[in-house]
Design a protein around this motif. Structure first.
Motif, PDB file in Angstrom:
ATOM      1  N   UNK A 421     -28.531  19.197 -23.366  1.00  0.00           N
ATOM      2  CA  UNK A 421     -29.487  18.986 -24.437  1.00  0.00           C
ATOM      3  C   UNK A 421     -28.946  17.975 -25.463  1.00  0.00           C
ATOM      4  N   UNK A 422     -29.803  17.051 -25.858  1.00  0.00           N
ATOM      5  CA  UNK A 422     -29.437  16.008 -26.821  1.00  0.00           C
ATOM      6  C   UNK A 422     -30.297  16.155 -28.066  1.00  0.00           C
ATOM      7  N   UNK A 423     -29.643  16.080 -29.220  1.00  0.00           N
ATOM      8  CA  UNK A 423     -30.342  16.099 -30.507  1.00  0.00           C
ATOM      9  C   UNK A 423     -30.250  14.689 -31.108  1.00  0.00           C
ATOM     10  N   UNK A 424     -31.274  13.867 -30.921  1.00  0.00           N
ATOM     11  CA  UNK A 424     -31.158  12.463 -31.353  1.00  0.00           C
ATOM     12  C   UNK A 424     -31.164  12.280 -32.871  1.00  0.00           C
ATOM     13  N   UNK A 425     -31.662  13.246 -33.627  1.00  0.00           N
ATOM     14  CA  UNK A 425     -31.779  13.083 -35.082  1.00  0.00           C
ATOM     15  C   UNK A 425     -30.783  13.947 -35.852  1.00  0.00           C
ATOM     16  N   UNK A 426     -29.739  14.388 -35.189  1.00  0.00           N
ATOM     17  CA  UNK A 426     -28.726  15.208 -35.848  1.00  0.00           C
ATOM     18  C   UNK A 426     -27.362  14.823 -35.337  1.00  0.00           C
ATOM     19  N   UNK A 427     -26.355  15.048 -36.196  1.00  0.00           N
ATOM     20  CA  UNK A 427     -24.995  14.788 -35.783  1.00  0.00           C
ATOM     21  C   UNK A 427     -24.605  15.751 -34.673  1.00  0.00           C
ATOM     22  N   UNK A 428     -23.736  15.281 -33.828  1.00  0.00           N
ATOM     23  CA  UNK A 428     -23.382  16.054 -32.641  1.00  0.00           C
ATOM     24  C   UNK A 428     -22.769  17.403 -32.996  1.00  0.00           C
ATOM     25  N   UNK A 429     -21.869  17.433 -33.970  1.00  0.00           N
ATOM     26  CA  UNK A 429     -21.178  18.671 -34.338  1.00  0.00           C
ATOM     27  C   UNK A 429     -21.672  19.247 -35.659  1.00  0.00           C
ATOM     28  N   UNK A 430     -22.735  18.660 -36.212  1.00  0.00           N
ATOM     29  CA  UNK A 430     -23.220  19.121 -37.500  1.00  0.00           C
ATOM     30  C   UNK A 430     -24.213  20.264 -37.384  1.00  0.00           C
ATOM     31  N   UNK A 431     -24.562  20.838 -38.537  1.00  0.00           N
ATOM     32  CA  UNK A 431     -25.536  21.916 -38.591  1.00  0.00           C
ATOM     33  C   UNK A 431     -26.932  21.309 -38.565  1.00  0.00           C
ATOM     34  N   UNK A 432     -27.799  21.869 -37.731  1.00  0.00           N
ATOM     35  CA  UNK A 432     -29.129  21.316 -37.560  1.00  0.00           C
ATOM     36  C   UNK A 432     -30.123  22.128 -38.381  1.00  0.00           C
ATOM     37  N   UNK A 433     -30.838  21.456 -39.264  1.00  0.00           N
ATOM     38  CA  UNK A 433     -31.803  22.114 -40.139  1.00  0.00           C
ATOM     39  C   UNK A 433     -33.138  21.391 -40.052  1.00  0.00           C
ATOM     40  N   UNK A 434     -34.199  22.172 -40.139  1.00  0.00           N
ATOM     41  CA  UNK A 434     -35.529  21.599 -40.201  1.00  0.00           C
ATOM     42  C   UNK A 434     -36.078  21.167 -38.851  1.00  0.00           C
ATOM     43  N   UNK A 438     -33.830  19.464 -35.368  1.00  0.00           N
ATOM     44  CA  UNK A 438     -33.824  20.363 -34.210  1.00  0.00           C
ATOM     45  C   UNK A 438     -34.581  19.797 -33.014  1.00  0.00           C
ATOM     46  N   UNK A 439     -35.114  18.584 -33.144  1.00  0.00           N
ATOM     47  CA  UNK A 439     -35.759  17.971 -31.992  1.00  0.00           C
ATOM     48  C   UNK A 439     -34.696  17.685 -30.933  1.00  0.00           C
ATOM     49  N   UNK A 440     -34.961  18.120 -29.724  1.00  0.00           N
ATOM     50  CA  UNK A 440     -34.006  17.953 -28.637  1.00  0.00           C
ATOM     51  C   UNK A 440     -34.737  17.637 -27.345  1.00  0.00           C
ATOM     52  N   UNK A 441     -34.028  17.033 -26.433  1.00  0.00           N
ATOM     53  CA  UNK A 441     -34.599  16.702 -25.130  1.00  0.00           C
ATOM     54  C   UNK A 441     -33.551  16.889 -24.056  1.00  0.00           C
TER      55      UNK A 441
END
Length: 890
Positions: A421-434, A438-441
């Motif tokens: 799973x890839x989160x294009x709008x978040x840092x790889x090791x960061x906390x994902x909010x909103x 949290x968009x992932x593909x």
């Protein structure tokens, strides 16, 4: 008196010293040596002198006294006497050492009552002997041993290992590796003083750790000679694996004549692999072949391969009932140590062959497996590329075979690939909010080649004629977030691209009045489809406290409701009108044109022709309680589960013209009575009514004069186990014999719960268990027993048939009438067909070194009996006798 310790220097009598001893040996008279030299006219020899025979110091000690006799030129050691020389160790009650001849004699101590104690213990290297007395020469390393006793660890490999006891009245030690025996005994009995059986040998050559080559040998049971004798014998004692013959069993089959069974040869193929080849021969022409190989490499992999083939001949040529059939079975198992290569893994579990193998095999008593209707296999290899984003690739071949219908489904092979799973709008090791972060593909692909065939076409080219191949690429995109802190919401869409290597052109045959395939287009084709979905869910906790002073202190109810919605457009661009042979459109009963897709009948099917829009809802429940612990020393209350699960689910189809509401599905399960009673249940309830023909109509059942929901299907399964420890203290020890039987059943493709009986091989001689270590010879008021029950039933009423499809009670039990007697059995009752299921009774008698078994199937299609008595030890497993009946097939 304290123990005394001394040493003897090599070939130097003057070097004898004692510690804390008043006996001091007198020195040699110097004048004797001087006179000898003076009268000798020959000069001193300048050649190298001969080295002394003793190469090291001799250490000795005793508890009571150490006495040196200058007259006898001997040293006497009494009570707990010990001598050490290089790798030789000697302990005894009495030891006499001749320091001139460099010989030692060791014997026992006899008390005033005539009882002997402190028998000699002789050890040289890894060889140990416990005789009555021994005479040993330090120079020649030879010895004479009286009433010697030694143990040899022998056997290693597929047959296991065991301990062989070697006794002899007189033993002559020739060197470090060869002993000659006179009037010897060989046995594996644990009773070393009075063995319940032994093989008497007149003369023998004994090579420790390797073999015993004997002359005339005779089997004795409780000191009574038997007619079983041999003019010469060879007993392998190798601690490692060694090649050797497997002695066959001799018997008579009522339908196939006399036979030799399970004869063969064992091959150790290197350090990691072995091979056992056995076969059968019957006088009517039937024969069988089996090959079994086990391979193991520590910290790398392990596995086994079993090949079985039988040629079955019934009756004789020229008779009407003469027939010839062949059956086979292939079993392969391979597992890899997870630490050997974390990013690459290969595994295999194969069980395939003739559908009737377990039911018709002559060599295997496998009645439990006759009830197994499915053979399945899986071989897979996977590779992971850990660099971000990690990619996992795998290739799998599967096989599923129904032994009743003889149908076979295979995927040969299936290729799967996936990207993490890839989160294009978040840092790889960061906390994902909103929502955005949290968009992932993901991406995955699955390509398969599926084969459907039958038992008769298996391994023939015809099996590939109807093979279907295709691939599916999937890209899901999703996100999730919370509303009001307690509600979890997810949004997602998914795109699929489906590939196929063949499509079908269809038409309407007016004469046959059915749809037919006009042409098969073997070329690449594809279609794409997509959908949208959303869901919302939460978790609700309800706790009811009744007080810590109550026995029932608290009740906790957890509910997880969820609602989801999904929609997909119509993909009618992949559909066309169904035409007859004249090119006319075909209309259904409603006057609408029937359409079809060229992708119908392919591996992944066709996309939907109509728009879909549906809402699903579910409710999951668990129920737990806190109760006062019966143990008064416990500081916390005991937690118990009342309901492991209680789930409800249904859906509503917005696009359907009628019957929009799907049936309600209910499932649940619980475990009570200290998890000994497991209950699982399920039901399907339909809100719609039926017409007079048993067809669902778009009228709610309650509006038709019925209940709110109409029960259409239900199932219930119960399993209960208890034993003699259920109402007392429970132990954690498992019965090793049951574990062995379960593993053997699983390896053969059978059940592991024993409800159809335990699985055994004709040539399997290992005992059920060993009761020699039990303290009491009889049971007083407590007799060990076990009982297992299982009940299954299902109910159908979807068309007002109101019938039970199955209803059966299975049970398995065992009771130990004494530490050496066990009776076990398994059976069941089919309430629908009003008859007993496969019934087996097993009687086992532990006879110390022997085991006796009688297995009986008293009635039914597979009625039979089998009697066996033989030695437990794998070394002498060929010393056995067995008899059996022919299976009572209809």
């Amino acid at each position: 008196m304290s123990a005394q310790e001394n040493r003897i220097e090599p070939l130097s009598i003057r070097a004898i010293k004692t510690i804390n001893d008043t006996i001091i040996p007198p020195p040699l008279i110097n004048t004797v040596m001087q006179d000898t030299i003076a009268s000798d006219s020959i000069q001193t020899d300048t050649l190298n002198k001969k080295a002394p025979l003793l190469l090291d110091k001799i250490k000795y000690k005793a508890k009571d006294y150490v006495k040196l006799s200058q007259k006898d030129q001997k040293i006497y050691l009494y009570n707990q006497a010990e001598i050490y020389y290089q790798d030789t160790e000697l302990k005894a009650g009495v030891i006499v050492m001749d320091y001139i001849k460099n010989e030692v004699y060791a014997g026992r101590i006899k008390d005033s009552l005539g009882n002997y104690s402190q028998l000699p213990y002789f050890k040289q290297g890894e060889n140990e002997v416990n005789p009555d007395s021994i005479r040993f020469n330090f120079d020649t390393q030879k010895a004479i041993i009286w009433n010697s006793r030694t143990e040899q660890q022998a056997g290693l490999g597929q047959l296991g290992s065991d301990t062989m006891k070697v006794y002899a009245e007189i033993t002559k030690k020739e060197n470090d590796s060869v002993y000659f025996l006179h009037e010897g005994k060989l046995t594996t009995s644990k009773d070393t003083l009075d063995p319940d059986y032994y093989i008497r040998i007149k003369k023998a050559k004994f090579v420790p750790g390797k073999k015993v080559i004997a002359g005339f040998s005779n089997l004795y049971i409780v000191d009574v000679p038997t007619p079983i004798s041999m003019p010469f014998a060879y007993f392998p004692l190798a601690g490692g694996r060694s090649a050797g013959l497997m002695m066959p069993s001799i018997g008579n089959d009522p339908n196939r004549g006399y036979f030799l069974q399970n004869g063969g040869y064992y091959f150790p193929l290197g350090d990691y692999v072995d091979l056992l080849v056995t076969g059968d021969f019957y006088t009517n022409g039937s024969w069988g072949f089996r090959g079994q190989s086990i391979y193991t490499k520590k910290y790398k992999y392990r596995g086994n391969v079993n090949l079985r083939y039988e040629n079955l001949v019934n009756s004789q040529k020229g008779f009407n009932d003469y027939s010839r059939t062949t059956i086979y079975n292939i079993q392969i198992s391979h597992s890899q140590d997870a630490k050997s290569n974390p990013n690459s893994r290969f595994s295999a579990s194969v069980n395939l062959g003739s559908s009737q193998y377990f039911r018709n095999s002559l060599n295997v008593i496998n009645s439990p497996n006759t009830q197994n209707n499915n053979l399945s296999s899986s071989i897979s290899y996977s590779k992971t590329f850990p660099e971000y984003p990690s990619v996992n690739l795998s290739v799998t071949a599967t096989h599923n075979q129904n032994t009743n219908t003889q149908s076979i489904n295979m995927t040969l092979p299936t290729f799967q690939g996936s990207m993490e799973r890839i989160y294009p709008f978040a840092k790889r090791d960061g906390i994902k909010k909103g929502v955005l972060q949290n968009i992932n593909l993901q991406y995955s692909v699955r390509a398969s080649n599926r084969i459907q065939t039958t038992d008769s076409l298996f391994f023939k080219k015809e099996m590939f004629e109807n093979a279907k191949a295709g691939a599916r690429h999937t890209i899901p995109i999703s996100t999730n977030f919370k509303i009001a802190k307690h509600f979890s919401v997810s949004l997602g869409t998914s795109y699929e691209d489906v590939w196929t290597l063949e499509t079908f052109k269809r038409g309407r045959d007016t004469e046959l009045n059915k749809e037919v395939v006009l042409d098969t287009l073997r070329s690449f084709d594809r279609y794409g489809k997509y959908n949208f979905s959303t869901s919302i869910g939460t978790t609700v906790y309800g706790t009811f406290n009744f007080g810590e002073d109550k026995k029932f202190q608290a009740l906790r109810h957890v509910m997880r409701p969820s609602i989801s919605y999904s929609t997909a457009p119509s993909f009618d661009q992949y559909y066309e009108d169904l035409l007859d042979e004249n090119g006319n459109q075909y209309l259904d009963n409603n006057g609408e044109v029937v359409r079809y897709s060229r992708f119908e009948g392919t591996l992944n099917g066709a996309p939907g022709v109509t728009k879909s829009s549906a809402m699903s809802f579910s409710l999951q429940n668990t129920l737990e309680a806190k109760v006062r612990d019966k143990d008064s020393t416990a500081l916390e209350p005991k937690k118990i589960t009342i309901l492991n699960s209680f789930n409800l689910s249904s859906s509503y189809n917005f696009q359907a013209d009628s019957l929009k509401l799907a049936p309600v599905r209910l499932t649940g399960g619980t475990s009570v009575f200290n998890r000994k009673l497991n209950v699982n249940f399920g039901a399907t309830m339909d809100p719609y009514a039926l017409d007079n023909n048993g067809i669902r109509i778009n009228t709610f059942n309650i509006d038709n004069g019925g209940s709110l929901l109409r029960l259409t299907r239900a199932n219930l399964s119960l399993s209960y186990s208890l034993d003699s420890e259920t109402f007392g203290k429970k132990g954690n020890e498992e019965d090793e014999s049951e574990e062995d039987q379960d593993s053997y059943a699983a390896a053969s493709g059978g059940r592991t719960d024993g409800l159809f009986g335990t699985t055994e091989d004709f040539n399997r001689t290992s005992p059920a268990k060993d009761n020699e270590d039990k303290e009491n010879p009889y049971y007083a008021t407590k007799t060990p027993w076990k009982l297992g029950l299982a009940f299954n039933t299902n109910y159908s009423n979807n068309k007002r048939q109101n019938e039970f499809g199955t209803a059966s009670l299975m049970f398995r039990g065992s009771i130990e009438l004494s530490p050496n007697w066990e009776v076990s059995g398994s059976s069941g009752y089919d309430f629908k067909n009003k008859g007993f299921t496969l019934t087996r009774l097993n009687f086992t008698r532990d006879l110390k070194s022997f085991v006796m078994r009688f297995n009986w199937t008293p009635f039914g299609t597979y009625r039979q009996w089998n009697f066996f008595i033989g030695i437990k030890s794998s070394i002498l497993q060929d010393l056995k006798w067995e008899n059996r009946s022919q299976r009572g097939r209809r």
